[in-house]
Write an enzyme that holds these catalytic residues in place. Sequence first.
Site, PDB file in Angstrom:
ATOM      1  NE  ARG A  68      -2.416  -1.336   3.462  1.00 55.03           N
ATOM      2  CZ  ARG A  68      -1.932  -0.609   4.449  1.00 55.03           C
ATOM      3  NH1 ARG A  68      -2.004   0.704   4.417  1.00 55.03           N
ATOM      4  NH2 ARG A  68      -1.371  -1.181   5.497  1.00 55.03           N
ATOM      5  CE1 TYR A 196       0.373  -5.930  -1.482  1.00 58.24           C
ATOM      6  CE2 TYR A 196      -0.800  -3.962  -0.728  1.00 58.24           C
ATOM      7  CZ  TYR A 196      -0.235  -5.207  -0.471  1.00 58.24           C
ATOM      8  OH  TYR A 196      -0.297  -5.723   0.791  1.00 58.24           O
ATOM      9  CE  LYS A 205      -7.122  -3.728   5.303  1.00 59.47           C
ATOM     10  NZ  LYS A 205      -5.776  -4.187   5.421  1.00 59.47           N
ATOM     11  CG  HIS A 225      -7.543  -2.846  10.289  1.00 63.48           C
ATOM     12  ND1 HIS A 225      -6.260  -2.385  10.435  1.00 63.48           N
ATOM     13  CD2 HIS A 225      -7.466  -3.897   9.424  1.00 63.48           C
ATOM     14  CE1 HIS A 225      -5.438  -3.113   9.703  1.00 63.48           C
ATOM     15  NE2 HIS A 225      -6.132  -4.035   9.090  1.00 63.48           N
ATOM     16  CB  SER A 247       0.330  -4.480   9.338  1.00 64.72           C
ATOM     17  OG  SER A 247       1.112  -3.331   9.333  1.00 64.72           O
ATOM     18  CB  CYS A 249       0.562  -6.821  15.865  1.00 63.23           C
ATOM     19  SG  CYS A 249       1.620  -5.367  15.962  1.00 63.23           S
ATOM     20  CG  ASP A 276      -7.702  -7.150   7.083  1.00 68.41           C
ATOM     21  OD1 ASP A 276      -6.918  -6.761   7.968  1.00 68.41           O
ATOM     22  OD2 ASP A 276      -7.793  -6.594   5.974  1.00 68.41           O
ATOM     23  NE  ARG A 368       0.134  -8.748   2.257  1.00 66.27           N
ATOM     24  CZ  ARG A 368      -0.471  -8.247   3.329  1.00 66.27           C
ATOM     25  NH1 ARG A 368      -1.558  -8.814   3.797  1.00 66.27           N
ATOM     26  NH2 ARG A 368       0.026  -7.204   3.960  1.00 66.27           N
ATOM     27  N   GLY A 494      -0.420 -20.212  20.231  1.00 64.43           N
ATOM     28  CA  GLY A 494      -1.497 -20.983  20.864  1.00 64.43           C
ATOM     29  C   GLY A 494      -1.679 -20.639  22.337  1.00 64.43           C
TER      30      GLY A 494
HETATM   31  O1  SAT Z   1      -2.927  -4.298   1.172  1.00 67.17           O
HETATM   32  S1  SAT Z   1      -3.858  -4.616   2.237  1.00 67.17           S
HETATM   33  O2  SAT Z   1      -4.323  -3.381   2.850  1.00 67.17           O
HETATM   34  O3  SAT Z   1      -4.968  -5.337   1.718  1.00 67.17           O
HETATM   35  C1  SAT Z   1      -3.052  -5.524   3.407  1.00 67.17           C
HETATM   36  C2  SAT Z   1      -2.407  -4.655   4.400  1.00 67.17           C
HETATM   37  O4  SAT Z   1      -1.464  -3.937   4.066  1.00 67.17           O
HETATM   38  O5  SAT Z   1      -2.840  -4.681   5.574  1.00 67.17           O
HETATM   39 MN    MN Z   2      -5.350  -5.286   7.457  1.00 62.39          MN
END
Ligand code: SAT
Ligand code: MN
Length: 583
Positions: A68, A196, A205, A225, A247, A249, A276, A368, A494
């Site tokens: 992004r 992307y 998003k 989110h 992200s 985490c 997500d 990804r 876990g």
């Molecule tokens: O690119 S996305 O926003 O779908 C994934 C991310 O960066 O959290």
């Molecule tokens: Mn996300």
Amino acid sequence: MAHQALEDWVQEVTQITTPDSIHWCDGSESEINTLYELMVSDGTLTKLDDHKHPDSYLARSDINDVARVEGRTFICFAQKEDAGPTNNWMEPTEMHAVIDPLFEECMQGRVMYVIPYLMGPAGSAMSKVGIEITDSPYVVANMRIMTRMGQIALDELGEDGEFVKGLHSTGQLDPDQRYISHFPDENLIMSFSSNYGGNALLGKKCFALRLASVLGKREGWMAEHMLILGITSPEGKKSHICAAFPSACGKTNLAMLVPPQEFLDAGWKVETVGDDIAWLKFGPDGRLYAINPEYGFFGVAPGTSMETNPNALLSCRANTLFTNVALCPDNTVWWEGLTEAPPDSAIDWKGNPWTPESGDKAAHPNSRFTAPAGQCPSISDDFENPAGVPIDAIIFGGRRSTTTPLVYESYNWQHGTYLGATMTSEKTAAAAGKVGELRHDPMAMLPFCGYHMADYWQHWLDMGERGGDNMPRVFHVNWFRKDSEGKFVWPGFGDNMHVLKWIVERCDGKGQVNETPIGYLPDPATMQIDELGLDPNDVKVLFSVDAEEWQEEVEAQTDYFQMFGEKLPEGIRAELDALKSRL
Ligand code: SAT
Ligand code: MN
């Protein structure tokens, strides 16, 4: 039968972009097979091994198009004030003057795909329809996994239903022409020059968070989110939790958590509803219900293994589109962390020969997998439930090596909102900036809130007013505390089940607590964590509040709120003052 406004818009876009032909996507098997054949023959995709990865493909992006681009993402309200200090803003007519010309004749020689898609389960009052127009078959293939695409969306739309418009073109992938623009007052997204995920799959998003957060504010619901998971106790009581983390985490890992054996033996069960995004709305009983608007996972590959997240790995075995991972000689994929031993050789994410000795990463750190959620072994029966699931608890979390204890509970909704508003996380190597540096990321929405952040916090407080005692309890977790030698003190993965169990007990009015200035902490003696063999000093670090560290924290929070000035909600200011006086 036709939807006139949709027909008109498609015609308008056709005249501007002048494609060679138009294809309306129906979402069918034969349609996608034709597209896959096309993309394999033109080199966009590599087909993976039929037995190990049936119906799965590898794509390599342009090397400058791997993530992004927050700096080129814009919220275009008429007034800058409405976008707020945390968003890039451009006045809508100004942005149109910049971006509209880029679309002129941009699809010449290309096919224009019209993608009707549904965010949320069919027949849900919470679901919404979007239409994405794109010239990228790669985007079509991803949207088919990530959303409910085709006739199902047109059926929901009917003859006069509302829809969000998303116009996307690959352009020439020139970073200088890259714009991800949102026009909330036109229900419109325009995205140019990136293929992307978050830039190009406009349902994700752009729609489900940025535009939906604006719609939620206007219509009295929330777009967050957040992952959604279900937990069933040995007594058979089912609870649901939403959780927001920045992200890197472990959001996907928590959403697909496999409980340790002793929890499984005792009868605990964890199910995945979403990894997500959550849309939350009051149900007829006054409680907050959540749906996952998506239909697939767009997960980070590196670090995913049978040890760290077996459910994610099993989700992306078949019918999956991999982007920017490494290709092994036997037509399987590999990424750092998938196996302890790397393959002897591979083709790296850039398409070059790679060996472990090369010292470079074989897969891009942000590589990804796009995989159907329905393939996840832990997917919940409620994934397709139009009513959504009632939420008992909301968890906020960040990556903090100091200060923040393993878990604590807020006093009430307003205090919980404050915990979200003050979320901070240490930067990881994957993001620009100094590693370890703290970044404020309220509710993990910093890059995704489509309007003024302070108005968004006010919306949270307003929702709490409306929901009263029916609101979920709010917690804060930190899996990333370190000892003085820099070692993680909590095993995570876990074993986070110990924390989830305490949280659902608290929601049931049970569970021992210690009251502290920052909120309720569990009493470690009642957490049954003996078998983890933690050092007593580490237990102390995980379950206590250091007054000095928290004085510094409160100073940092006070500084951070400066940029919101007069707009900072009264309820947030009150919580800051209350925290100061408790400390
Ligand atoms: O690119 S996305 O926003 O779908 C994934 C991310 O960066 O959290
Ligand atoms: Mn996300």
